[in-house]
Design a protein around this motif. Structure first.
Motif, PDB file in Angstrom:
ATOM      1  N   THR A   1      23.374  11.804  16.849  1.00  0.00           N
ATOM      2  CA  THR A   1      22.831  12.006  15.606  1.00  0.00           C
ATOM      3  C   THR A   1      22.431  10.840  14.921  1.00  0.00           C
ATOM      4  N   CYS A   2      21.383  10.867  14.227  1.00  0.00           N
ATOM      5  CA  CYS A   2      20.713   9.666  13.208  1.00  0.00           C
ATOM      6  C   CYS A   2      21.667   8.909  12.426  1.00  0.00           C
ATOM      7  N   PRO A   3      21.685   7.605  12.513  1.00  0.00           N
ATOM      8  CA  PRO A   3      22.321   7.030  11.641  1.00  0.00           C
ATOM      9  C   PRO A   3      22.120   7.101  10.229  1.00  0.00           C
ATOM     10  N   ARG A   4      23.037   6.855   9.173  1.00  0.00           N
ATOM     11  CA  ARG A   4      22.655   6.998   8.033  1.00  0.00           C
ATOM     12  C   ARG A   4      22.484   5.770   7.100  1.00  0.00           C
ATOM     13  N   ASP A   5      22.525   4.409   7.686  1.00  0.00           N
ATOM     14  CA  ASP A   5      22.752   3.499   6.823  1.00  0.00           C
ATOM     15  C   ASP A   5      21.102   2.804   6.727  1.00  0.00           C
ATOM     16  N   TYR A   6      20.064   3.283   7.342  1.00  0.00           N
ATOM     17  CA  TYR A   6      18.771   2.821   7.175  1.00  0.00           C
ATOM     18  C   TYR A   6      17.925   3.783   6.455  1.00  0.00           C
ATOM     19  N   SER A   7      18.552   4.707   5.402  1.00  0.00           N
ATOM     20  CA  SER A   7      17.590   5.421   4.981  1.00  0.00           C
ATOM     21  C   SER A   7      17.971   5.261   3.410  1.00  0.00           C
ATOM     22  N   THR A   8      18.640   4.390   3.068  1.00  0.00           N
ATOM     23  CA  THR A   8      18.770   4.143   1.655  1.00  0.00           C
ATOM     24  C   THR A   8      17.936   2.923   1.109  1.00  0.00           C
ATOM     25  N   THR A   9      17.879   2.822  -0.035  1.00  0.00           N
ATOM     26  CA  THR A   9      16.849   1.560  -0.532  1.00  0.00           C
ATOM     27  C   THR A   9      17.496   0.121  -0.501  1.00  0.00           C
ATOM     28  N   ASN A  10      16.768  -0.569   0.121  1.00  0.00           N
ATOM     29  CA  ASN A  10      17.204  -1.978   0.283  1.00  0.00           C
ATOM     30  C   ASN A  10      16.513  -2.920  -1.212  1.00  0.00           C
ATOM     31  N   ILE A  11      17.228  -3.970  -1.598  1.00  0.00           N
ATOM     32  CA  ILE A  11      16.666  -4.756  -2.495  1.00  0.00           C
ATOM     33  C   ILE A  11      15.821  -5.702  -2.184  1.00  0.00           C
ATOM     34  N   VAL A  12      14.459  -5.834  -2.555  1.00  0.00           N
ATOM     35  CA  VAL A  12      13.596  -6.644  -2.230  1.00  0.00           C
ATOM     36  C   VAL A  12      12.749  -7.407  -3.354  1.00  0.00           C
ATOM     37  N   ARG A  13      12.114  -8.357  -2.888  1.00  0.00           N
ATOM     38  CA  ARG A  13      11.466  -9.050  -3.783  1.00  0.00           C
ATOM     39  C   ARG A  13       9.829  -8.452  -4.003  1.00  0.00           C
ATOM     40  N   LEU A  14       9.079  -8.595  -4.836  1.00  0.00           N
ATOM     41  CA  LEU A  14       8.031  -8.076  -5.003  1.00  0.00           C
ATOM     42  C   LEU A  14       7.054  -8.948  -4.312  1.00  0.00           C
ATOM     43  N   SER A  15       5.981  -8.351  -3.406  1.00  0.00           N
ATOM     44  CA  SER A  15       5.140  -9.267  -2.577  1.00  0.00           C
ATOM     45  C   SER A  15       4.053  -9.867  -3.608  1.00  0.00           C
ATOM     46  N   ASN A  16       3.734 -11.120  -3.244  1.00  0.00           N
ATOM     47  CA  ASN A  16       2.707 -11.824  -3.922  1.00  0.00           C
ATOM     48  C   ASN A  16       1.335 -11.683  -3.172  1.00  0.00           C
ATOM     49  N   LEU A  17       1.323 -10.954  -2.097  1.00  0.00           N
ATOM     50  CA  LEU A  17       0.145 -10.702  -1.338  1.00  0.00           C
ATOM     51  C   LEU A  17      -0.622  -9.580  -1.712  1.00  0.00           C
ATOM     52  N   THR A  18      -2.072  -9.798  -1.686  1.00  0.00           N
ATOM     53  CA  THR A  18      -2.862  -8.710  -1.722  1.00  0.00           C
ATOM     54  C   THR A  18      -3.444  -8.200  -0.505  1.00  0.00           C
ATOM     55  N   CYS A  19      -3.483  -6.736  -0.399  1.00  0.00           N
ATOM     56  CA  CYS A  19      -3.900  -6.433   0.857  1.00  0.00           C
ATOM     57  C   CYS A  19      -5.344  -6.516   1.005  1.00  0.00           C
ATOM     58  N   PRO A  20      -5.711  -6.529   2.490  1.00  0.00           N
ATOM     59  CA  PRO A  20      -7.074  -6.735   2.688  1.00  0.00           C
ATOM     60  C   PRO A  20      -8.091  -5.726   2.127  1.00  0.00           C
ATOM     61  N   SER A  21      -9.321  -5.957   1.884  1.00  0.00           N
ATOM     62  CA  SER A  21      -9.946  -5.138   1.219  1.00  0.00           C
ATOM     63  C   SER A  21     -10.343  -3.690   1.604  1.00  0.00           C
ATOM     64  N   TYR A  22     -10.088  -3.510   3.155  1.00  0.00           N
ATOM     65  CA  TYR A  22     -10.539  -2.339   3.775  1.00  0.00           C
ATOM     66  C   TYR A  22      -9.243  -1.277   3.175  1.00  0.00           C
ATOM     67  N   PHE A  23      -8.473  -1.773   2.537  1.00  0.00           N
ATOM     68  CA  PHE A  23      -7.252  -0.998   2.182  1.00  0.00           C
ATOM     69  C   PHE A  23      -8.041   0.115   0.957  1.00  0.00           C
ATOM     70  N   LYS A  24      -8.776  -0.393   0.333  1.00  0.00           N
ATOM     71  CA  LYS A  24      -9.664   0.270  -0.771  1.00  0.00           C
ATOM     72  C   LYS A  24      -9.901   1.556  -0.214  1.00  0.00           C
ATOM     73  N   TRP A  25     -10.258   1.835   1.065  1.00  0.00           N
ATOM     74  CA  TRP A  25     -10.733   3.079   1.691  1.00  0.00           C
ATOM     75  C   TRP A  25      -9.864   4.119   1.469  1.00  0.00           C
ATOM     76  N   ILE A  26      -8.825   3.774   1.277  1.00  0.00           N
ATOM     77  CA  ILE A  26      -7.414   4.954   1.212  1.00  0.00           C
ATOM     78  C   ILE A  26      -7.962   5.974   0.113  1.00  0.00           C
ATOM     79  N   TYR A  27      -8.346   5.134  -1.137  1.00  0.00           N
ATOM     80  CA  TYR A  27      -8.746   6.217  -2.352  1.00  0.00           C
ATOM     81  C   TYR A  27      -9.909   7.121  -1.904  1.00  0.00           C
ATOM     82  N   GLU A  28     -10.828   6.226  -0.928  1.00  0.00           N
ATOM     83  CA  GLU A  28     -12.275   7.253  -0.719  1.00  0.00           C
ATOM     84  C   GLU A  28     -11.567   8.317   0.207  1.00  0.00           C
TER      85      GLU A  28
END
Length: 516
Positions: free
Chosen positions: A104-131
């Motif tokens: 059976t699948c473990p349960r310990d990696y489906s919970t939210t982990n505490i992370v810091r916010l990224s300061n990176l902007t995704c590459p420009s081709y990510f804009k095509w997601i909206y399109e």
């Protein structure tokens, strides 16, 4: 050629504070001597240990200064250090036990982990997601729209409360569906608890599904699309390895190609255009461009027989050893081809036979900056010949196109960004759902253990090599805002104009040759 150089210039523009706890003062020494006189008995010794224990607890908690204990000095810690919570990396090993390969699948990696916010902007081709999602921006995505895609989907994917469920409808070609699902599972491990609840249909075939002009587009994910199909593009299975062709996972192969690029300097490479592949999947017209004594097209074209390669241990298909020519050809098969990223990574100037289909990242690439556009009509042989001649007469500019292309692939298509693209397209898709996702009766829960523990051979190796072993300590890169209509129109027009410019150069060159 001054005009050409001007065009290219325009394109590429584009602990002193610890002294008070030093050797110990006389006061410090006096505070210790009375203890020795007052408690010389066994009871006294116990009291000394009790005192030292309590004092140790106090100074470790920051209640008292460490320098009052004996004559020994303890440097004070910086306040910033003591206030930080230590980062603990949680690991998710592959938990396979003998005799229980489909546990059976473990349960310990489906919970939210505490992370810091990224300061990176995704590459420009990510804009095509909206399109890609524009078709449903006004109406949203209903349950009926998802169900309509059932006609051609290979599987339905449901993510609910951080868990992954799959309902399979039909097998895909080779192991495409398995490694696509494997990649999604690794995304869940990378960003546990961060993906929203969602439900989608996925098609693993090459060709996009045609639709009637009177019908709305089905809400369907796949590896490529065209202007008529409007499906939602998603990274293909080969990023996690292509078992049947012995092509390694992208994170390993990209490093090997980068190293392979260093073996032969660009100007020392073979000054011809190189292509190796299967011509029987819509590319037979390319083989007419093979060079001969009567008709030399400046090409080196080779047929790849995958069955023969499999029997011979894939000795002739090592992609990291194919960066030997100044120019490499990319051409579609029945649809888009996974060879695209391998060719573009090679430092060679890519001769891009203009495609009908698009994948998730190439829409951000620009002619004469990342590749040289080749007409896809019956004049492609002449177009290839001219491109090679132009490159050999403008070696610095041709080499710069190759470098820009490979830098783009290395820096903006690394696996970190592949996973972030997956995250953002799924996240933006989920915002459009107008129903609550549910687990259908025929679905099963899927996790790394249920897939990898029962696998063997090269499939097991590729899964282990690409398994995410611990969650990211930061959030995904920040997706840039969508194109405004005028900017997008200008970008598309710019690409069209640059392609026409190449065609004009070729036409002028042919006219000059006729008059000589």
């Amino acid at each position: 050629m001054k005009m050409e150089n001007d065009i290219f210039h325009k394109i590429f523009w584009w602990s002193s504070s610890d002294s008070d706890s030093g050797s110990g003062s006389g006061t410090h020494r006096k505070c210790c001597r009375p203890i020795e006189k007052i408690v010389p008995t066994t009871t006294g010794v116990l009291l000394i240990f009790l005192f030292l224990f309590v004092a140790g607890m106090c100074f470790s908690s920051g209640w008292i200064d460490s320098s009052i204990l004996s004559g020994i000095s303890y440097p004070k810690q910086n306040q910033e250090t003591t206030s930080k919570t230590p980062t603990i990396t949680q690991e998710f090993p592959l938990r396979c036990t003998i005799g229980n390969e489909t546990q059976t699948c473990p349960r310990d990696y489906s919970t939210t982990n505490i992370v810091r916010l990224s300061n990176l902007t995704c590459p420009s081709y990510f804009k095509w997601i909206y399109e890609d999602l524009k078709s449903w921006r006004e109406t949203g995505i209903t349950k009926e729209m998802v169900e309509k895609a059932n006609k051609t989907a290979n599987f339905r994917l449901v993510i609910l409360n951080g868990k992954v469920y799959v309902e399979k409808y039909r097998s895909s070609f080779q192991t495409r569906d398995k490694f696509t699902l494997w990649g999604i599972l690794q995304l869940v491990r990378l960003y546990p608890g961060r993906l929203p609840d969602l439900e989608l249909m996925f098609n693993c075939d090459d060709n996009p599904v045609g639709r009637s002009p009177n019908e709305g587009p089905p809400a369907l994910f796949r590896y490529c699309a065209d202007q008529w199909s409007k499906e939602i593009v998603f990274p293909d299975w080969s990023f996690w390895g292509w078992v049947e062709t012995n092509i390694k996972p992208w994170n390993q192969l990209l490093d090997e190609i980068v190293e392979g690029n260093k073996r032969i300097k660009w100007k020392d490479r073979v000054p011809f255009a190189y292509w190796r592949g299967n011509p029987n999947v819509g590319r037979k017209d390319l083989m007419a461009c093979r060079g001969s004594s009567e008709n030399e097209w400046n090409t080196h074209l080779y047929v790849q027989d995958w069955r023969k390669e499999s029997r011979g241990g894939f000795r002739q298909s090592n992609l990291a050893q194919q960066c030997t020519h100044r120019y490499k050809i990319y051409i579609e098969g029945w649809a888009w081809s996974v060879s695209e990223k391998y060719i573009l990574a090679c430092d060679s100037m890519t001769l891009f036979v203009m495609p009908r289909y698009y994948d998730f990242f190439t829409r951000g690439m620009v002619p004469l900056q990342h590749y040289w556009p080749i007409t896809r009509d019956n004049k492609k042989c002449a177009s290839l010949k001219f491109a090679v001649e132009w490159g050999n007469n403008h070696t610095d500019l041709a080499q710069k196109i190759g470098d820009t292309s490979s830098n783009f692939i290395r820096d903006e298509l690394k696996m970190d960004y592949v996973y972030d693209y997956m995250f953002h397209v799924l996240n933006e898709y989920s915002k459009l759902l107008r129903f609550k996702p549910t687990v259908p009766p025929g679905a099963v829960e899927l996790c790394s253990e249920t897939m990898a523990c029962s696998a063997n051979g090269i499939m097991r190796k590729f899964m282990e090599d690409t398994m995410v072993k611990s969650p990211s300590d930061s959030s995904p890169c920040n997706i840039p805002p969508p194109y405004d209509p005028s900017t997008l129109e200008e970008f598309i027009e710019k690409k069209s104009n640059l392609t026409r410019q190449v065609q004009m150069w070729q036409h002028e060159s042919q006219n000059i040759n006729k008059t000589q």
